[in-house]
Motif scaffolding. Structure first.
Motif: not given
Length: 602
Positions: A267-273
């Protein structure tokens, strides 16, 4: 030209030696399970695609887990599923706005008789594999034999029903079904993946491999980083790019699939694009987890998509192969103890509903419906084994007071456990005959699953049942699920409006003893197999609905699962550099119809 490209009717070829008196059937551009195809022969694009979508750019997908194989057609290994469809094509393509209709892809035309005792496919003479070699009838025959003998259990089961297969000429192949009564078989064969005979070693097919496969699809595997990422690159010479079924699809020049081993980092990777979209499955996260800058300023878009399909069912699965769950009364007692109302309110903001069975929210569901005359006729040999409340539609899932300690539910559970031979010994529930405690393990892999399992373990502890919760990574979870090495697991079944042979794979008796099937609960019930057989033999839609409802009724009455909740929407979050058509398909979101916003192409 559009009509000619789609219909592709071929010059008549002799079939008299094989066809018999019903050889008057005509080749067609499409085939529906029931009724007629929704699209006319001269359709130019699928209604859920944008035929003017720009080509170019890159789509980055982020998946939880890992992989060790590029072959999703075998049991061994953890494969990259995108190979199917993107790299390896089938003879026909699904119309995703219809319950079950196929339109020509590799097959330019399809022919079958009213009894569906055979099917003949005529391959598009333009069809090519990515190495430039033509797709021929011998490749289709090779693929059928390969998957029948060495494919996944569902493929072996489906394709073994073919009595005879013969290439009638270099581009035409016919399958005969003998005495098999299965009206779905022509469509199942239409969805068969086609491999190049010249490039596949049948002797090593069942072994995992990271060698890029050769297919006829729009993409080729261009880069592999073992266990971490796979890159697919659009084939500029793709033979089928102008077919009506493909217009507006396969728009990205490159698709990169990135794998993440842990849910939070995913999920954190998604938030960072770091990847472009995610399918959200955790209500808590969907409700309040998207309060980060990119979501607040519109760079991340959230889509809630309602489909026309049965609502996916999240459940806790009893592995009835384990002695602890062999008694139906124990399973029903545990169902009584699951406090849905408390969990839904405290964890999920009351976003969910709940229904027994596996076709909730559709005409195929038996929940809260009395069996009609058609169902009763199908169920007649098994009625003595079915409780009256499941037949007359009066059965309802337990409704708790949302306190987390509902006394009525506890009394019902204790009564059922007493009937099954259990009694409280102090604070421990034990079998009366051997004093063994009632204990089991719940295997989970995500935070959301763990929270539900821990709440359930708390509830059953109040009546002396010991439920331990074990959290493992996605890879270990999948390996143990495939080999049925668990007591209880969470699982989700997604159903279509045209269930068929795959139901044997989900709950057929043969599948119960075959690793790699989805009969996780170990169902072995002749009534289940009989209802599936009736379903796939049904010629008319009302007969079909009766058979599916009867199946739903039998499965629910077996208490093989604890229904957790039904999902009424698909939750999709995407960065605004990715665009999608305004129209949704009946089946919901389809990344193959998306495209990169031209100003943001990478």
């Amino acid at each position: 030209m559009a009509r000619a490209a789609v219909i592709g009717f071929v010059v008549s070829f002799s079939q008299s030696a094989l066809a018999g008196p019903e050889s008057a059937a005509k080749p067609s551009y499409a085939l529906a399970m029931h009724g007629d195809p929704a699209l006319p022969a001269d359709f130019t694009a699928m209604p859920y695609a944008n035929p003017d979508a720009p080509k170019g750019g890159r789509l980055v997908e982020g998946l939880l887990g890992t992989f060790d194989s590029l072959n999703p057609f075998i049991v061994k290994g953890i494969a990259v599923q995108r190979i199917r469809g993107y790299v390896v094509e089938s003879l026909m393509a699904r119309g995703n706005d219809e319950p079950f209709t196929l339109y020509g892809l590799l097959a330019q035309s399809v022919e079958t008789d009213d009894a569906r005792s055979y099917v003949t496919f005529r391959i598009d003479p333009r069809a090519r594999f990515s190495d430039g070699k033509p797709v021929l009838a011998e490749d289709v025959l090779f693929s059928w034999q390969l998957l029948r003998d060495k494919g996944r259990p569902n493929h072996r089961q489906y394709y073994a029903k073919v009595a005879r297969a013969k290439a009638l000429d270099p581009l035409t192949i016919r399958f005969d079904f003998g005495d098999v009564q299965d009206r779905e078989l022509p469509l199942i064969l239409g969805l068969m993946p086609i491999f190049p005979k010249h490039a596949v070693d049948a002797e090593t097919f069942e072994e995992t491999s990271l060698s890029p496969p050769i297919g006829s699809g729009p993409y080729r595997v261009s880069a592999v980083k073992a266990g971490a990422s796979v890159t697919l690159t659009r084939n500029p010479d793709y033979w089928g790019r102008d077919l009506p079924v493909n217009r507006g699809l396969w728009n990205f020049d490159e698709i990169r699939i990135e794998y993440f081993r842990e849910a939070n980092s995913h999920f954190e990777a998604f938030k960072r694009g770091l990847y472009d979209y995610r399918v959200e499955t955790e209500p808590l996260r969907w409700h309040d987890g998207y309060d980060f800058p990119a979501a607040r300023d519109g760079a991340v878009i959230r889509d809630a998509v309602r489909t026309g399909l049965p609502q996916p069912t999240e459940v806790l699965v009893f592995n009835t192969r384990r002695p602890v769950f062999a008694d139906i009364r124990v399973r029903e007692a545990l169902l009584q103890l699951f406090d849905f109302a408390w969990i839904n309110h405290n964890y999920f903001f009351d976003l969910y509903t709940r229904a027994a069975g596996f076709f909730a929210g559709s005409e195929l569901s038996a929940y809260a419906r009395a069996a009609d005359s058609g169902e009763l006729k199908l169920l007649k040999p098994y009625l003595s084994r079915l409780r009256p409340d499941f037949i007359d539609g009066s059965y309802r899932l337990p409704a708790s007071d949302a306190s987390g300690r509902d006394r009525v539910a506890m009394r019902r559970a204790l009564s059922l456990l007493a009937e099954a031979g259990y009694e409280l010994d102090g604070t421990i529930m034990r079998r009366r005959d051997d004093h063994q405690p009632l204990a089991f393990e719940i295997l989970v892999t995500t935070r959301d699953q763990e929270r539900i399992a821990l709440a359930f373990a708390r509830d059953v502890k109040r009546v002396g049942i010991q439920a331990s919760v074990r959290t493992v990574d996605a890879v270990q979870f999948d390996q143990r699920r495939i080999s049925f090495d668990f007591d209880m697991i969470p699982n989700r079944w997604d159903q279509s409006l045209s269930p068929g042979n795959e139901q044997y794979f989900y709950w057929g008796a043969e599948a119960a003893d075959t690793n790699g099937t989805r009969n996780y609960m170990g169902v072995k019930d002749p009534a289940v197999d009989a209802m599936i057989a009736a379903m796939i033999a049904a010629r008319e839609h009302p007969e079909f609905v009766d058979a599916v409802r009867a199946l739903d009724r039998v499965l629910a009455s077996g208490f093989y699962v604890i229904p957790l909740y039904n999902i009424q929407e698909q939750w999709i979050a995407r960065w605004n550099r990715i665009e999608r058509p305004k129209a949704n398909a009946l089946t919901g979101y389809l990344p193959e119809t998306w495209w990169a916003r031209p100003s943001t192409q990478r």
